[in-house]
Scaffold this motif. Structure first.
Motif: not given
Length: 190
Positions: A123-132
């Motif tokens: 979930a954190e990696r998905a959050t980071l990719v979406l944020t980027r």
């Protein structure tokens, strides 16, 4: 780069209208940030900001750790040090780690590498990719959003995550454009 404010923040002695100042103080737990003093140059804007960001910060179903991770990543991507200074403690308080916080400085170049895989869950990696993608490109790829759906199957949380990223891109752009001065001492987050 100049460090002076482009627009002066409203001095405490001139803050008003009193009802707006009181509402902002209430959300902040009694104190005001330099951001608030800047916003009070436009009382209407201060009212809207206070209500909107109050809801984003305090009334979402989205996990606080993911919210603060997204906010900190936005701050890093936009070089918004004020925002990062305010939210790094919130991220740590929500369960983030100092190693994760340090790794955010690589969010542009390596959100999927081994460092991120060892430090951040799905979930954190998905959050980071979406944020980027949202911060740097605005448009979000289907592959990116599929990762978000897999990590956060609840549409409410998907909407809230997108909303947090969008809202804090607004915050960082306001802070950076107006060169809002950092707080002299730690305060509540924006």
């Amino acid at each position: 780069m100049t460090t002076s404010l482009r627009i002066p923040a409203v001095p405490d002695a001139e803050l008003g209208p009193s009802d707006i100042v009181a509402a902002v103080r209430q959300r902040r737990g009694g104190s005001l940030l330099n951001l608030d003093r800047m916003l009070l140059n436009s009382p209407a804007y201060a009212i809207g900001w206070n209500g909107f960001l109050g809801a984003v910060r305090n009334h979402l179903a989205l996990d606080a750790r993911l919210r603060e991770l997204a906010i900190c990543a936005v701050a890093v991507l936009n070089d918004a040090n004020y925002e990062l200074d305010q939210h790094a403690p919130e991220f740590l308080q929500a369960g983030g780690t100092p190693a994760q916080l340090a790794a955010l400085h690589e969010v542009v170049s390596a959100p999927d590498d081994l460092l991120f895989a060892s430090l951040f869950d799905q979930a954190e990696r998905a959050t980071l990719v979406l944020t980027r993608e949202m911060t740097l490109h605005v448009k979000v790829s289907d592959a990116c959003f599929d990762r978000v759906r897999l990590a956060l199957p609840d549409p409410q949380q998907q909407v809230e995550l997108v909303g947090v990223i969008a809202a804090y891109n607004m915050v960082s752009r306001f802070l950076v454009a107006l060169q809002v001065a950092p707080e002299l001492a730690p305060a509540a987050s924006v």
